[in-house]
Design an enzyme around this catalytic site. Structure first.
Site, PDB file in Angstrom:
ATOM      1  N   PHE A 116      25.203  36.605  45.660  1.00  0.00           N
ATOM      2  CA  PHE A 116      26.235  37.077  46.583  1.00  0.00           C
ATOM      3  C   PHE A 116      25.598  37.851  47.720  1.00  0.00           C
ATOM      4  O   PHE A 116      24.853  38.805  47.494  1.00  0.00           O
ATOM      5  CB  PHE A 116      27.250  37.969  45.861  1.00  0.00           C
ATOM      6  CG  PHE A 116      28.364  38.455  46.762  1.00  0.00           C
ATOM      7  CD1 PHE A 116      29.364  37.588  47.169  1.00  0.00           C
ATOM      8  CD2 PHE A 116      28.400  39.766  47.221  1.00  0.00           C
ATOM      9  CE1 PHE A 116      30.382  38.015  48.001  1.00  0.00           C
ATOM     10  CE2 PHE A 116      29.413  40.208  48.058  1.00  0.00           C
ATOM     11  CZ  PHE A 116      30.410  39.330  48.447  1.00  0.00           C
ATOM     12  N   THR A 220      47.218  43.320  33.834  1.00  0.00           N
ATOM     13  CA  THR A 220      47.277  41.880  33.635  1.00  0.00           C
ATOM     14  C   THR A 220      46.452  41.499  32.405  1.00  0.00           C
ATOM     15  O   THR A 220      45.396  42.075  32.140  1.00  0.00           O
ATOM     16  CB  THR A 220      46.774  41.130  34.872  1.00  0.00           C
ATOM     17  OG1 THR A 220      45.422  41.513  35.153  1.00  0.00           O
ATOM     18  CG2 THR A 220      47.639  41.465  36.090  1.00  0.00           C
ATOM     19  N   GLY A 225      49.989  37.216  29.844  1.00  0.00           N
ATOM     20  CA  GLY A 225      50.952  37.784  30.776  1.00  0.00           C
ATOM     21  C   GLY A 225      50.502  39.105  31.352  1.00  0.00           C
ATOM     22  O   GLY A 225      49.325  39.316  31.645  1.00  0.00           O
ATOM     23  N   ASP A 253      44.478  37.049  42.360  1.00  0.00           N
ATOM     24  CA  ASP A 253      44.889  37.233  43.751  1.00  0.00           C
ATOM     25  C   ASP A 253      46.252  36.587  43.997  1.00  0.00           C
ATOM     26  O   ASP A 253      47.089  37.126  44.731  1.00  0.00           O
ATOM     27  CB  ASP A 253      43.849  36.647  44.700  1.00  0.00           C
ATOM     28  CG  ASP A 253      42.532  37.407  44.671  1.00  0.00           C
ATOM     29  OD1 ASP A 253      42.557  38.627  44.388  1.00  0.00           O
ATOM     30  OD2 ASP A 253      41.479  36.796  44.920  1.00  0.00           O
TER      31      ASP A 253
END
Length: 311
Positions: A116, A220, A225, A253
Site C-alpha cells: 500500500f 457490525t 448482522g 462501506d
C-alpha cells in the site's frame, strides 16, 4: 441533509499469479527472500473508504461531498465521481504525489501479497470547514488521513454538527487519547466487533464507557448482522441474504452508505441500519468495491423482502 465524507480515495490494482506462492518461496531461505512473480494481467479498480461510501450513496439517490486528498493520476477517478453526482470540491490534489494505491497479488490458493502506497493520503485535505452549514449537515469520518480523522471530529463537535466516527483500520495509527476525543460526543460510533475490542484496549474504556460517550454504538458482525447499542437498550439488526458471496471487501462501506441514506430519510438509527444491510449485500456479490449497481426499485424490493414495507 448535506453529507460530508472524510476518508480515503485510492486505486486498487489487482494482479493474479497463476500458480501458488508456496511453490516459489524456499522456507529455509526466507531470511534472504528475493522472488519475482510473473502475473497474467492487472485490473485497476476505484476504491478508498470515502469513494466507496459516496458511490453507494449515489446509487441510493443521495448526493455527498468527499473531503480527501489525491495525486496527479486522479483524472479518471475524478470523472467517474462527477458522473455520479458526487461533489469533488473538497478533494485536495497533491501534484507531486500519486493517489493512494493498493497493489494486490493473489495466487491460485487465494493467498495475497499486498503493498500500500499512501501517496497523497499523507497530507490533510485542508477543506474550509466553515463552508458547512451546521443546520443541514452530517459528517462521516472514515479511515483516511490521520490529521483529518483527529481534526474533523473536533470541528464537528465544536460547531454542533452531528457526525459518525468510523476509525476502522486506522485504529492502530491513532493514540488512545485521540480515539477517546474523537469518540466523545459522536452521534454514532461504528466499528466491527474486533475493532471495538481494539478501541477498548487502546483507550482503557469499557463498552459501557463508550456507550456513555456517544448517542449510538453500531457494532457490525459480518454475516451475523449488526447491533445498535444505546445507554437504554440494544437492538439486533438482521442481514439480507446474498445471492452469491464473491468479495466481502467494500461491504462495510456500502453498509455505511445505507445507514446515511436512512438517516437522510428521517429513519431511526436501527431502521437506517436495515438499509445499510441491504446495500451491503449488493457489494459482496461482486468482486471490487464499486462494481455493483442497482435501481432504487430493485433496492426497495430487496429491502422489503426481508424487513417489510419501506415507507
Amino acid at each position: 441533509m448535506q453529507i460530508y465524507i472524510s476518508g480515503s480515495l485510492a486505486f486498487d490494482r489487482i494482479m493474479t499469479f497463476p500458480d501458488k506462492f508456496s511453490n516459489h518461496i524456499l522456507p529455509d531461505k526466507i531470511h534472504i527472500l528475493n522472488v519475482s512473480f510473473l502475473v497474467n494481467g492487472l485490473v485497476e479498480r476505484f476504491g478508498g473508504t470515502a469513494g466507496n461510501i459516496a458511490y453507494n450513496l449515489s446509487l441510493l439517490g443521495e448526493k455527498s461531498t468527499i473531503l480527501s486528498q489525491v495525486g496527479k493520476d486522479f483524472g479518471p477517478y475524478d470523472e467517474r465521481l462527477q458522473q455520479h453526482g458526487i461533489a469533488v470540491d473538497g478533494i485536495r490534489t497533491i501534484e507531486q504525489e500519486f493517489t493512494a494505491g493498493c497493489y494486490i497479488t493473489t495466487d491460485m490458493s487465494d493467498n495475497q501479497i499486498n503493498g500500500f502506497n499512501p501517496g497523497a493520503m499523507k497530507y490533510p485535505c485542508q477543506y474550509d470547514m466553515s463552508r458547512i452549514d451546521p443546520a443541514e449537515a452530517i459528517g462521516l469520518i472514515a479511515p483516511g488521513n490521520i490529521h483529518d480523522m483527529v481534526d474533523h471530529p473536533k470541528y464537528y463537535r465544536e460547531h454542533g454538527i452531528p457526525y459518525i466516527f468510523d476509525p476502522g483500520q486506522q485504529i492502530p495509527a491513532l493514540s488512545g487519547d485521540q480515539l477517546n476525543e474523537a469518540i466523545d460526543g459522536a452521534e454514532i460510533l461504528i466499528v466491527n466487533d474486533y475493532e471495538l475490542e481494539m478501541i477498548k484496549k487502546s483507550t482503557g474504556l469499557s463498552k459501557a464507557d463508550i456507550v456513555g460517550k456517544v448517542a449510538y454504538l453500531i457494532t457490525t458482525l459480518g454475516e451475523k448482522g449488526s447491533v445498535v447499542t444505546t445507554v437504554d437498550d440494544e437492538t439486533a439488526i438482521g442481514v439480507v441474504p446474498a445471492r452469491e458471496v464473491l468479495d466481502p471487501t467494500g461491504a462495510g462501506d456500502a453498509f455505511r452508505a445505507g445507514l446515511l441514506k436512512g438517516l437522510a430519510m428521517g429513519k431511526t438509527v436501527a431502521e437506517a441500519c436495515k438499509l445499510g444491510a441491504t446495500c451491503a449485500t449488493y457489494a459482496v456479490e461482486f468482486k471490487g468495491t464499486q462494481e455493483h449497481s442497482f435501481t432504487l426499485e430493485e433496492f426497495t424490493a430487496r429491502y422489503e423482502s426481508v424487513f417489510g414495507p419501506l415507507t
